[in-house]
Design a protein around this motif. Structure first.
Motif: not given
Length: 362
Positions: A299-317
Motif C-alpha cells: 500500500a501507499v500510506h498517507h504518512e509512511e509512503g510505500p509500505i508492505a507486509l511480508a512473510l519471511v523465514k523464521r531465522n531470517a536475519p
C-alpha cells in the motif's frame, strides 16, 4: 438506482470502489470519520438457530458459546494441520450470528459451514446478494441504519484467551479506529445517493488497505497462502482462544505456541519510494542473494509512503537492508519485526533427569 460509477471521480474494478480521485486524501478522511468506504470486497453470512454459537465454537479457533449480543470478535477455520482456511469477523444480535468475510472466501465458507450442520439447530445463509458492508470509524458507521450490530475491529488489543507476539509499544494499530456495518439494499442506495449529491464523502478500497497494512492487520484473502499458521501473522491476539475446547487444528496451534516456533514470521517493510515502484503480492524478498520470503500486502500510506507486509523465514536475519524483486527491478526495503524469531515455546517444560542420575539419587 444510483451506482458506484455515478459518484463523481469514482474509479471502480471488479472488487468495487478503488478510489474517488485521491487515495491518500481519502485515508485521512476515513481516519477522521468524515468518509465512509463501501466494502465491495466483503460479504455477509448469517447463522441463525439455537445452537449457532456453540456450534461455531466447536468448529473455529474462537470461544463463541457465551458471546454476548453486540460484542465484536473474529474467528478462524483451520485445517487439521492448523493452517488457516477461512476467517470471519463476528458479531451476534441475540438471535443471529453475523459473519463478515472476504468476498473471495464467502462462497467456500458458506458451503463448508452448511456441510457441517449435521442435526444441529442452525441455519446458514449466504446474504451476499442482498446485504452490503460499509467501513469507517465507529462514530461514522453508527450513523447508518444497520441490519446488525456494528462490528468493531478488536485489533490490535489482545482478546480473552489470545496472545500477542509483537513487542512494539505502542502498536502501530493502536490508533486505528475501524468498524464495519451491514446495510440492506435501501440503506446502501441512500448512502450512494448522498454521495452522488455531495452530501457524504466516500473513500475507496485503496485507502482502506493502506490503513490496514500500516496497522499490521492480517487479512485472509490477501495475506494467507495454503500453509499459513495464525502464529505467523500475530493472529493469536484477536482470532484464537488458547484455552477453549477442542476444534480442528487445535493441536498444531497449541504445539507451535507452547513447544515450538512458527516456521515463518511477518515483517513490516518500508519501501524505497524514489522511483515510484511498488511490488506485487508474491514478489520475492531477499537478504543479499538469499530469498527469505515474499510480499503479502502492499500500500501507499498517507504518512509512511510505500509500505508492505511480508512473510519471511523464521531465522531470517534482522536489522539488514532487504531487497524486493519486482517486475520493474530490485527495490530496497527496510524491515521492522512484527513476529520475532523466538515467538512460541511459551511453555516451561521441566527437563527430566537422566535415568542414571535418578538411580544414583536413590
Amino acid at each position: 438506482m444510483t451506482a458506484l460509477t455515478d459518484i463523481p471521480g469514482a474509479v471502480t474494478d471488479e472488487r468495487g470502489l478503488r478510489h474517488v480521485g485521491s487515495p491518500v486524501a481519502e485515508q485521512r478522511r476515513l481516519a477522521s470519520g468524515t468518509a465512509l468506504a463501501p466494502l465491495g470486497d466483503r460479504r455477509v453470512i448469517s447463522v441463525a438457530g439455537e445452537d449457532r454459537r456453540s456450534w461455531l465454537d466447536s468448529l473455529s479457533s474462537q470461544a463463541l458459546t457465551h458471546l454476548a449480543p453486540g460484542v465484536s470478535t473474529e474467528l478462524l477455520i483451520l485445517d487439521p494441520q492448523g493452517r488457516v482456511e477461512h476467517a470471519a469477523s463476528v458479531v451476534d444480535d441475540g438471535e443471529v450470528t453475523w459473519l463478515i468475510v472476504d468476498a473471495a472466501d464467502a462462497e467456500a465458507l458458506a458451503s463448508w459451514l452448511t456441510r457441517m450442520r449435521f442435526r444441529l439447530r442452525v441455519e446458514v445463509r449466504d446474504r451476499s446478494d442482498e446485504l452490503f458492508v460499509v467501513g469507517g470509524t465507529r462514530a461514522a458507521v453508527s450513523k447508518r441504519r444497520t441490519v446488525a450490530p456494528v462490528w468493531v475491529d478488536p485489533w490490535p488489543d489482545v482478546s480473552p484467551g489470545g496472545w500477542a507476539y509483537a513487542r512494539v509499544d505502542p502498536h502501530p494499530g493502536r490508533d486505528r479506529d475501524w468498524a464495519e456495518v451491514i446495510l440492506d439494499a435501501a440503506e446502501y442506495e441512500n448512502l450512494l445517493d448522498e454521495a452522488a449529491r455531495g452530501e457524504q464523502q466516500l473513500a475507496g478500497l485503496d485507502a482502506v488497505e493502506a490503513l490496514r497494512v500500516a496497522a499490521w492487520r492480517p487479512r485472509v484473502a490477501i495475506d494467507a497462502d495454503e500453509r499459513l499458521l495464525p502464529h505467523e501473522m500475530d493472529w493469536l491476539r484477536t482470532a484464537v482462544h488458547l484455552s477453549k475446547g477442542c476444534y480442528r487444528g487445535q493441536e498444531t496451534v497449541a504445539k507451535v505456541h507452547n513447544l515450538g516456533h512458527p516456521p515463518r514470521r511477518v515483517v513490516a517493510l518500508q519501501l524505497d519510494g524514489s522511483d515510484n515502484v511498488l511490488p506485487a503480492r508474491g514478489d520475492a524478498v531477499r537478504a543479499g542473494d538469499d530469498v527469505i520470503g515474499a510480499i503479502t500486502s502492499v500500500a501507499v500510506h498517507h504518512e509512511e509512503g510505500p509500505i508492505a507486509l511480508a512473510l519471511v523465514k523464521r531465522n531470517a536475519p534482522e536489522g539488514l537492508e532487504l531487497i524486493v524483486d519486482t517486475a520493474d527491478g530490485p527495490l530496497a526495503a527496510s524491515a521492522e519485526t512484527v513476529v520475532p524469531a523466538d515467538a512460541g515455546a511459551t511453555a516451561s517444560v521441566p527437563r527430566l533427569p537422566r535415568l542414571g542420575r535418578r538411580r544414583a539419587a536413590e
